[in-house]
Design an enzyme around this catalytic site. Structure first.
Site, PDB file in Angstrom:
ATOM      1  N   GLY A 155       0.832  -1.196   0.000  1.00 35.28           N
ATOM      2  CA  GLY A 155       0.000   0.000   0.000  1.00 35.28           C
ATOM      3  C   GLY A 155       0.863   1.240   0.000  1.00 35.28           C
ATOM      4  O   GLY A 155       2.090   1.162   0.074  1.00 35.28           O
ATOM      5  N   GLY A 157       0.680   5.944   0.653  1.00 35.93           N
ATOM      6  CA  GLY A 157      -0.083   7.126   1.045  1.00 35.93           C
ATOM      7  C   GLY A 157      -0.710   7.035   2.420  1.00 35.93           C
ATOM      8  O   GLY A 157      -1.688   7.720   2.695  1.00 35.93           O
ATOM      9  N   SER A 158      -0.152   6.204   3.301  1.00 36.25           N
ATOM     10  CA  SER A 158      -0.671   6.011   4.669  1.00 36.25           C
ATOM     11  C   SER A 158      -2.050   5.371   4.703  1.00 36.25           C
ATOM     12  O   SER A 158      -2.708   5.375   5.749  1.00 36.25           O
ATOM     13  CB  SER A 158      -0.699   7.345   5.443  1.00 36.25           C
ATOM     14  N   GLY A 160      -4.690   2.863   5.415  1.00 34.66           N
ATOM     15  CA  GLY A 160      -4.797   1.710   6.296  1.00 34.66           C
ATOM     16  C   GLY A 160      -3.741   1.655   7.382  1.00 34.66           C
ATOM     17  O   GLY A 160      -3.647   0.654   8.101  1.00 34.66           O
ATOM     18  N   ARG A 280      10.158   6.142  -5.724  1.00 37.03           N
ATOM     19  CA  ARG A 280       9.494   7.204  -6.489  1.00 37.03           C
ATOM     20  C   ARG A 280       9.850   8.549  -5.874  1.00 37.03           C
ATOM     21  O   ARG A 280      10.487   8.615  -4.814  1.00 37.03           O
ATOM     22  CB  ARG A 280       7.968   7.030  -6.433  1.00 37.03           C
TER      23      ARG A 280
END
Length: 424
Positions: A155, A157-158, A160, A280
């Site tokens: 995952g 973007g924080s 979960g 990235r």
């Protein structure tokens, strides 16, 4: 002569427009391949080309790129979106274009696999365990020691990610992650980690070089929402070297070093520990351009199309950003002061992701941000004062969602008046 084109896989709210603009700056025609191009508003605003295609299907992407090659000279393929970056590497290899190593990207994007590789190399990091269900998560939390951080093994973007301070919170968040509300991009696996406490930094790396280090603050726990960033971070030479050395060690053992990488680090009682390695650029690199005069997006695109990038710093300022975070769910009734904030001397940009009447439903991750304010000056104290002054000028009102009773009342008020029988 065929038009030179840059193929972009998917996009992002913050960096997607920057890649489209960077392509234009270099004289390239950008074409975004996406499973749903309509989700990216900036494509219409930038009059950028977009094609609907399954970006999880390598054969479909190869077929679409082959079709495009009949019309365009494809100069390069890249993405601002981490989840498809391994696919970018595979496409680059198929078409013999410069690109990242897909195996290294896939290993890095699986946080458990990433942890295993780093641990074997002796890179300092939080204690961690993998859990498949609530019982395993609670057992891991007990073994590691509370508080712990629970996050999906795959995952970004924080999404979960949550700090759990007791076993009840561990059970509650595990139920949330496995109960169908969280969207998984892979088989459901939960990473349970020791909560590394201390200042948070992001190390920005281009190729095999540490370009700079940023200091970050989070909003209210138990979520990990970025609230503010300062670049460059106020560090001593020894602190900078220590963080840079740990970060470059992580880069080497993970087989990275082509293109951009951002590494999250916490400075704890035992020094810097690696929280996460992301293959990235960071989510909003405009502040780096403000500080050093280097547009990392454009320089990345140069690498993608086989040109030599130029990372020489043009100047040295201090830049900072602040995220505008809502404190409740509801409907954004109004937002005011944006133009006044933008007019403050030293404010470079004020960017909003929302407009009045937008439904605000907080998700506990990067999508919660309603916008950003960027500021820059020759020194930290002045930049901090500029940023605070600008943010204080921006106000908004979020009203509660209408209840069923509200809707019934509105329906009654809008209904035509009833004429008494016998008076028609």
């Amino acid at each position: 002569m065929a038009t030179r084109a840059l193929i972009l896989l998917e996009g992002t709210r913050n960096n997607g427009p920057l890649y489209v603009q960077g392509a234009q700056h270099l004289g390239l025609h950008s074409i975004t391949l996406s499973a749903d191009p309509t989700q990216y508003d900036y494509l219409a605003a930038e009059t950028a080309a977009a094609i609907r295609v399954d970006t999880d299907n390598l054969d479909a992407l190869i077929q679409e790129c082959s079709r495009l090659r009949a019309t365009y000279d494809i100069a390069g393929i890249t993405s601002a979106e981490e989840s498809v970056y391994a696919m970018v590497g595979k496409l680059c290899r198929h078409f013999d274009l410069p690109g990242p190593n897909p195996a290294s990207i896939e290993r890095c994007c699986d946080k458990f696999a990433q942890r295993q590789v780093l641990a074997q190399a002796g890179v300092p990091m939080p204690t961690y365990r993998l859990a498949a269900d609530a019982m395993e998560a609670e057992s891991a939390a007990t073994e590691i020691g509370l508080p712990v951080v629970l996050k999906p093994a795959v995952g970004h973007g924080s999404s979960g990610v949550r700090l759990c301070r007791n076993l009840d919170e561990v059970a509650e968040h595990t139920t949330y992650l496995l109960g169908g509300k969280h969207i998984w991009r892979s088989s459901p696996r939960i990473l349970v980690e020791e909560f590394a406490q201390g200042p948070h930094y992001i190390v920005h790396i281009m190729g095999n070089e540490v370009f700079g280090i940023e200091a970050n603050e989070f909003d209210r726990p138990p979520l990990f929402l970025f609230r503010q960033g300062i670049f460059p971070a106020p560090l001593t030479d020894d602190e900078y070297k220590c963080i840079a050395d740990v970060s470059l060690s992580s880069l080497r053992v993970l087989g990275l070093g082509w293109g951009p990488t951002c590494i999250e680090v916490r400075w704890t009682k035992r020094g810097p520990v690696v929280i996460e390695v992301n293959p990235r650029l960071s989510g909003a690199p405009q502040h780096i351009q403000l500080a050093y005069g280097v547009d990392l997006v454009t320089e990345h695109i140069k690498l993608v199309i086989g040109e030599k990038w130029d990372l020489r710093r043009r100047h040295s300022h201090t830049a900072a950003w602040r995220s505008l975070l809502p404190d409740r769910d509801g409907i954004l009734d109004w937002i005011d002061g944006v133009s006044r904030a933008a007019a403050v001397s030293g404010v470079a940009w004020v960017k909003l992701h929302v407009k009045p009447k937008t439904r605000i439903i907080r998700k506990g991750d990067y999508r919660d941000s309603m916008g950003y304010v960027f500021a820059v000056s020759p020194n930290l104290a002045r930049t901090d004062a500029i940023l605070q002054r600008a943010v204080d000028l921006i106000e908004w009102s979020i009203i509660p969602f209408p209840t069923e009773q509200d809707r019934l009342a509105a329906s009654h008020l809008s209904a035509p008046p009833q004429v008494p029988r016998g008076t028609e």
